[in-house]
Design a protein around this motif. Sequence first.
Motif, PDB file in Angstrom:
ATOM      1  N   ARG A   1     -45.592 -19.731  20.050  1.00  0.00           N
ATOM      2  CA  ARG A   1     -44.072 -20.267  19.685  1.00  0.00           C
ATOM      3  C   ARG A   1     -44.050 -21.295  17.937  1.00  0.00           C
ATOM      4  O   ARG A   1     -42.966 -21.141  17.611  1.00  0.00           O
ATOM      5  N   PHE A   2     -45.180 -21.883  17.631  1.00  0.00           N
ATOM      6  CA  PHE A   2     -44.560 -22.629  16.445  1.00  0.00           C
ATOM      7  C   PHE A   2     -44.971 -22.011  14.773  1.00  0.00           C
ATOM      8  O   PHE A   2     -44.808 -22.177  13.939  1.00  0.00           O
ATOM      9  N   LEU A   3     -46.087 -20.998  14.997  1.00  0.00           N
ATOM     10  CA  LEU A   3     -46.673 -20.459  13.953  1.00  0.00           C
ATOM     11  C   LEU A   3     -45.770 -19.101  13.784  1.00  0.00           C
ATOM     12  O   LEU A   3     -45.808 -18.505  12.498  1.00  0.00           O
TER      13      LEU A   3
ATOM     14  N   LYS B   1     -45.340 -28.810  14.053  1.00  0.00           N
ATOM     15  CA  LYS B   1     -44.515 -28.932  14.571  1.00  0.00           C
ATOM     16  C   LYS B   1     -43.554 -28.767  13.268  1.00  0.00           C
ATOM     17  O   LYS B   1     -42.928 -28.687  12.270  1.00  0.00           O
ATOM     18  N   GLU B   2     -44.667 -29.519  12.223  1.00  0.00           N
ATOM     19  CA  GLU B   2     -44.256 -29.754  11.011  1.00  0.00           C
ATOM     20  C   GLU B   2     -44.351 -28.403  10.569  1.00  0.00           C
ATOM     21  O   GLU B   2     -44.081 -27.943   9.034  1.00  0.00           O
ATOM     22  N   ILE B   3     -45.195 -27.053  10.212  1.00  0.00           N
ATOM     23  CA  ILE B   3     -45.717 -25.678  10.351  1.00  0.00           C
ATOM     24  C   ILE B   3     -44.607 -25.339  10.325  1.00  0.00           C
ATOM     25  O   ILE B   3     -43.828 -24.341   9.870  1.00  0.00           O
ATOM     26  N   ARG B   4     -44.020 -25.524  11.493  1.00  0.00           N
ATOM     27  CA  ARG B   4     -42.821 -24.560  11.476  1.00  0.00           C
ATOM     28  C   ARG B   4     -41.921 -25.107  10.843  1.00  0.00           C
ATOM     29  O   ARG B   4     -40.462 -23.680  11.140  1.00  0.00           O
ATOM     30  N   ALA B   5     -41.113 -26.389  10.752  1.00  0.00           N
ATOM     31  CA  ALA B   5     -40.387 -26.573   9.874  1.00  0.00           C
ATOM     32  C   ALA B   5     -41.071 -26.040   8.560  1.00  0.00           C
ATOM     33  O   ALA B   5     -39.463 -26.248   7.643  1.00  0.00           O
TER      34      ALA B   5
END
Length: 189
Positions: free
Chosen positions: A67-69, A120-124
Motif C-alpha cells: 500500500r505504501f510502496l 509514509k515518507e517513501i510513499r510521499a
Amino acid sequence: MASSTPSGILLNPLNAPTLAITYCSIAEVQAVWSVFGVAARLDDDLDGAPELNQQVPIEQACSLMNRFLFKRYSAATIAASTWAKWCAATLAAVVLARRRGNAVPDDLQKEADDYRDVLKEIRAGREDLIADDGPATPVSDELMAVSNLAIDGRWLRAKVRRVDSTSTGGPQNNNGLKQNNTIDYVLWE
C-alpha cells in the motif's frame, strides 16, 4: 489436503490464494519475535499444532507495505531490499502479537511505528526505498510530462486528446499500466 513442514506448521491449507511475492520468510519473523513467540501465536488451543497458516501474517504485512510502496517501486525491487525484508518481518510479528487480542510489546510496537513512519515518507516521495547497493530504482522517472491538448468546440461534450505531433514525452507508465491520455470535457455555453 494441507502439506506441512517437519515442525508441523501448515503450508497452504485448501490451496488458499497467496501473494505472488512476499518480502520475508517465517525464519525472519522468528528472528524478530522468537521461535516460541511465533509458535505460541499460531497455536490457538495449545495442542502443539498451529491453527493458522504461517504465511498469513507475512502476507498481511507485505500487503500493508505494498500500500505504501507500489506507487513507486515494483515488487521485485521491494523484495531485493534487506530493509524491506526486516520491515515485513517486524510488521508480521506485530500482526501475530495482535492476533488474539493480545497487546503488542512496547519495544516491538515502537520498532513497527518507526518502519511505518519511513513507509509514509517513501510513499510521499520524501525518502527512497533503500536497496542493498543504494537507493532503489523507482518504476517511473517521476518527472512531469507536458502534453498539448486540442478541444473540438463543435460538440457540447467532447474528448480532450493529446496532439502527438506537438506533445513532448509520451504515454506515461504507471506501474506497468499506460495512462489514458483523453479527458472527458464538457463545454459550457
